[in-house]
Design an enzyme around this catalytic site. Sequence first.
Site, PDB file in Angstrom:
ATOM      1  N   ASP A 188      -9.455   5.143  -0.734  1.00  0.00           N
ATOM      2  CA  ASP A 188      -8.725   5.021   0.541  1.00  0.00           C
ATOM      3  C   ASP A 188      -9.711   4.857   0.957  1.00  0.00           C
ATOM      4  O   ASP A 188     -10.832   4.380   0.487  1.00  0.00           O
ATOM      5  CB  ASP A 188      -8.382   7.123   0.854  1.00  0.00           C
ATOM      6  CG  ASP A 188      -7.644   6.943   2.391  1.00  0.00           C
ATOM      7  OD1 ASP A 188      -6.653   7.004   1.892  1.00  0.00           O
ATOM      8  OD2 ASP A 188      -8.062   6.667   3.973  1.00  0.00           O
ATOM      9  N   ARG A 202      -0.829  13.792  -9.392  1.00  0.00           N
ATOM     10  CA  ARG A 202      -1.669  14.686  -8.596  1.00  0.00           C
ATOM     11  C   ARG A 202      -1.673  15.627  -8.615  1.00  0.00           C
ATOM     12  O   ARG A 202      -2.325  15.938  -8.376  1.00  0.00           O
ATOM     13  CB  ARG A 202      -0.574  14.006  -7.461  1.00  0.00           C
ATOM     14  CG  ARG A 202      -1.060  14.433  -5.480  1.00  0.00           C
ATOM     15  CD  ARG A 202      -2.092  13.487  -5.073  1.00  0.00           C
ATOM     16  NE  ARG A 202      -1.734  13.704  -3.951  1.00  0.00           N
ATOM     17  CZ  ARG A 202      -1.779  14.684  -3.311  1.00  0.00           C
ATOM     18  NH1 ARG A 202      -2.765  15.897  -3.953  1.00  0.00           N
ATOM     19  NH2 ARG A 202      -2.007  15.241  -1.645  1.00  0.00           N
ATOM     20  N   ARG A 230       0.506  -1.294   0.374  1.00  0.00           N
ATOM     21  CA  ARG A 230      -0.129  -0.198   0.068  1.00  0.00           C
ATOM     22  C   ARG A 230       0.971   0.974   0.012  1.00  0.00           C
ATOM     23  O   ARG A 230       2.151   0.990   0.683  1.00  0.00           O
ATOM     24  CB  ARG A 230      -0.659   0.029   1.015  1.00  0.00           C
ATOM     25  CG  ARG A 230      -0.876   0.123   2.553  1.00  0.00           C
ATOM     26  CD  ARG A 230      -1.111  -0.449   3.422  1.00  0.00           C
ATOM     27  NE  ARG A 230      -0.226  -0.689   4.469  1.00  0.00           N
ATOM     28  CZ  ARG A 230       0.481  -2.307   4.889  1.00  0.00           C
ATOM     29  NH1 ARG A 230      -0.015  -2.852   4.193  1.00  0.00           N
ATOM     30  NH2 ARG A 230       0.929  -2.616   5.943  1.00  0.00           N
ATOM     31  N   ARG A 260       2.643   5.946  -4.119  1.00  0.00           N
ATOM     32  CA  ARG A 260       3.060   7.430  -3.856  1.00  0.00           C
ATOM     33  C   ARG A 260       4.098   8.108  -3.725  1.00  0.00           C
ATOM     34  O   ARG A 260       4.742   9.895  -4.278  1.00  0.00           O
ATOM     35  CB  ARG A 260       2.575   8.057  -2.460  1.00  0.00           C
ATOM     36  CG  ARG A 260       3.175   7.515  -1.599  1.00  0.00           C
ATOM     37  CD  ARG A 260       2.706   7.595  -0.566  1.00  0.00           C
ATOM     38  NE  ARG A 260       3.093   6.868   1.354  1.00  0.00           N
ATOM     39  CZ  ARG A 260       2.501   7.643   1.929  1.00  0.00           C
ATOM     40  NH1 ARG A 260       1.580   8.540   2.273  1.00  0.00           N
ATOM     41  NH2 ARG A 260       2.322   6.838   2.937  1.00  0.00           N
ATOM     42  N   TYR A 284     -11.626   6.880  13.441  1.00  0.00           N
ATOM     43  CA  TYR A 284     -11.546   7.876  12.310  1.00  0.00           C
ATOM     44  C   TYR A 284     -12.290   8.347  12.609  1.00  0.00           C
ATOM     45  O   TYR A 284     -12.681   9.700  12.732  1.00  0.00           O
ATOM     46  CB  TYR A 284     -10.939   7.759  10.773  1.00  0.00           C
ATOM     47  CG  TYR A 284      -9.870   7.750  10.285  1.00  0.00           C
ATOM     48  CD1 TYR A 284      -9.039   8.819  10.259  1.00  0.00           C
ATOM     49  CD2 TYR A 284      -9.118   6.368  10.237  1.00  0.00           C
ATOM     50  CE1 TYR A 284      -7.387   8.158  10.598  1.00  0.00           C
ATOM     51  CE2 TYR A 284      -7.584   5.733  10.417  1.00  0.00           C
ATOM     52  CZ  TYR A 284      -6.787   7.002   9.999  1.00  0.00           C
ATOM     53  OH  TYR A 284      -5.850   6.977   9.988  1.00  0.00           O
TER      54      TYR A 284
HETATM   55  O1  1CP Z   1      -0.976   2.240  -2.582  1.00  0.00           O
HETATM   56  C1  1CP Z   1      -2.192   2.640  -2.743  1.00  0.00           C
HETATM   57  O2  1CP Z   1      -1.893   3.569  -3.313  1.00  0.00           O
HETATM   58  C2  1CP Z   1      -3.587   2.295  -2.709  1.00  0.00           C
HETATM   59  C3  1CP Z   1      -4.095   3.245  -2.492  1.00  0.00           C
HETATM   60  C4  1CP Z   1      -4.634   3.084  -0.357  1.00  0.00           C
HETATM   61  C5  1CP Z   1      -4.639   2.448   1.014  1.00  0.00           C
HETATM   62  C6  1CP Z   1      -4.509   0.792   0.620  1.00  0.00           C
HETATM   63  C7  1CP Z   1      -4.081   4.529   0.193  1.00  0.00           C
HETATM   64  C8  1CP Z   1      -3.950   6.013  -0.467  1.00  0.00           C
HETATM   65  N1  1CP Z   1      -4.216   4.514   1.274  1.00  0.00           N
HETATM   66  C9  1CP Z   1      -4.752   3.200   1.700  1.00  0.00           C
HETATM   67  C10 1CP Z   1      -4.883   3.036   3.034  1.00  0.00           C
HETATM   68  C11 1CP Z   1      -4.992   3.668   4.027  1.00  0.00           C
HETATM   69  N2  1CP Z   1      -5.481   4.680   4.117  1.00  0.00           N
HETATM   70  C12 1CP Z   1      -4.914   3.080   5.280  1.00  0.00           C
HETATM   71  C13 1CP Z   1      -4.459   1.610   5.083  1.00  0.00           C
HETATM   72  C14 1CP Z   1      -3.784   1.124   5.697  1.00  0.00           C
HETATM   73  C15 1CP Z   1      -1.956   1.773   6.402  1.00  0.00           C
HETATM   74  O3  1CP Z   1      -2.068   1.602   7.782  1.00  0.00           O
HETATM   75  O4  1CP Z   1      -1.454   2.287   6.402  1.00  0.00           O
HETATM   76  C16 1CP Z   1      -5.073   3.717   6.595  1.00  0.00           C
HETATM   77  C17 1CP Z   1      -4.830   3.983   8.053  1.00  0.00           C
HETATM   78  C18 1CP Z   1      -5.819   4.837   5.302  1.00  0.00           C
HETATM   79  C19 1CP Z   1      -5.372   6.676   6.123  1.00  0.00           C
HETATM   80  C20 1CP Z   1      -4.854   7.655   5.638  1.00  0.00           C
HETATM   81  N3  1CP Z   1      -4.761   7.839   3.943  1.00  0.00           N
HETATM   82  C21 1CP Z   1      -3.767   8.252   5.791  1.00  0.00           C
HETATM   83  C22 1CP Z   1      -3.194   8.178   7.069  1.00  0.00           C
HETATM   84  C23 1CP Z   1      -2.973   8.754   8.470  1.00  0.00           C
HETATM   85  C24 1CP Z   1      -2.652   8.341   9.903  1.00  0.00           C
HETATM   86  O5  1CP Z   1      -4.390   9.147  10.204  1.00  0.00           O
HETATM   87  O6  1CP Z   1      -2.141   8.670   9.954  1.00  0.00           O
HETATM   88  C25 1CP Z   1      -2.734   8.887   5.333  1.00  0.00           C
HETATM   89  C26 1CP Z   1      -1.748   9.177   4.947  1.00  0.00           C
HETATM   90  C27 1CP Z   1      -3.929   8.790   3.849  1.00  0.00           C
HETATM   91  C28 1CP Z   1      -3.549   9.245   3.028  1.00  0.00           C
HETATM   92  C29 1CP Z   1      -3.294   8.582   1.543  1.00  0.00           C
HETATM   93  N4  1CP Z   1      -4.006   7.689   1.115  1.00  0.00           N
HETATM   94  C30 1CP Z   1      -2.900   7.279  -0.261  1.00  0.00           C
HETATM   95  C31 1CP Z   1      -2.657   7.917   0.011  1.00  0.00           C
HETATM   96  C32 1CP Z   1      -1.386   7.435  -1.576  1.00  0.00           C
HETATM   97  C33 1CP Z   1      -2.450   8.687   0.494  1.00  0.00           C
HETATM   98  C34 1CP Z   1      -1.107   9.743   0.631  1.00  0.00           C
HETATM   99  C35 1CP Z   1      -1.442  11.088  -0.018  1.00  0.00           C
HETATM  100  C36 1CP Z   1      -0.310  11.584  -0.944  1.00  0.00           C
HETATM  101  O7  1CP Z   1       0.222  11.655  -0.300  1.00  0.00           O
HETATM  102  O8  1CP Z   1      -0.424  12.426  -2.094  1.00  0.00           O
END
Ligand code: 1CP
Length: 316
Positions: free
Chosen positions: A52, A15, A2, A6, A128
Amino acid sequence: MRQAGRILPEYRKVRASLSGFKELVETPDRAAEVTIQPVDILGTDAAIIFSDILVIPEAMGLPYEMKEGVGPRFPEVISSDADIARLKVADGGELKYVYDAISLTRKELNGRVPVIGFAGAPFTIFCYMIEGKGSKTFSEARKWLHSTPESAHKLLDMITSSTINYLKLQVEAGVSLYQVFDSWAGVLSNELYREFCVPYLDRIAAEVDSVPNIVFAKSAYFALEDLMNTDFNAIGLDWTMNPREVHQLNQSKVLQGNLDPTILYGSDSYLVQKTKEMLSSFSGISHIANLGHGVYPDTSWEKVKLFIDTIKQHRN
Ligand code: 1CP
């Protein structure tokens, strides 16, 4: 893996051409494009759909925002039974853009690698919805489990039903397997995990059983025995967990993981050595080689490629 995408300059370019994360998630052809980038550039042997876990609260009536450089934020949170009453169980139809992105990705991949669907585990989504953002302790969410357990169960039940509807439609759109992320499981005790998480995960595994599935409960080493008794086919491990000990609990499960993502900041030779050690720690066990959690945003993509190449060489 996952969030592997990015770190790619190609991802950042897509993006930057849009207003933000949400627009990318909600625009199927662009979401499909960034879903496929890690397959083409890094050589991953599966594609995880770009979305997400927070789309589920939004489908239930609680919208999220993704703040640049900060992370997810919910303008409104759940703080009472009256707030729960304003939510609905999502029928899944709200998230058509995800299914469209899955179908497009499948079409463009043309069978090269499978597409993985995903959702957050009910407890992680609950965290959340109550806290409105990430937290180290999720103490607001945990308070509910002790002070208003019936309300907590009500909300977890609604999240679970919504998630089941959502995953079924992901399967219909063409995912070959799905993964459930319980990212904040580690803030609970075994007792709380048993009461507030396992029954809901069991429901998901029982009701969405037409494709294989993986559950990953980050930092929840105490819950591994319970997770090994669920109907999930594979269990994700973080880097603190010992594959051989987990395997002894139930030898029929596939294990996924578990290189510490900070090893990707080491030298090339160190990374290769640690990757090989990780692979041998799973020898004799059905294994999906992976990191023990997502890639950190400042990791260099060349290191991720070296990690993947090392795994492929080992396999061949
Ligand atoms: O690889 C991929 O890009 C697949 C898509 C994907 C997945 C499977 C994204 C895109 N997010 C997730 C899962 C996700 N999102 C989880 C579960 C997995 C894990 O534990 O890492 C969680 C907790 C989130 C919530 C979330 N979304 C966070 C965590 C924040 C926190 O509370 O600490 C964050 C930073 C995001 C943003 C996000 N989601 C995905 C991406 C590529 C990004 C970054 C955004 C960017 O930089 O453009």
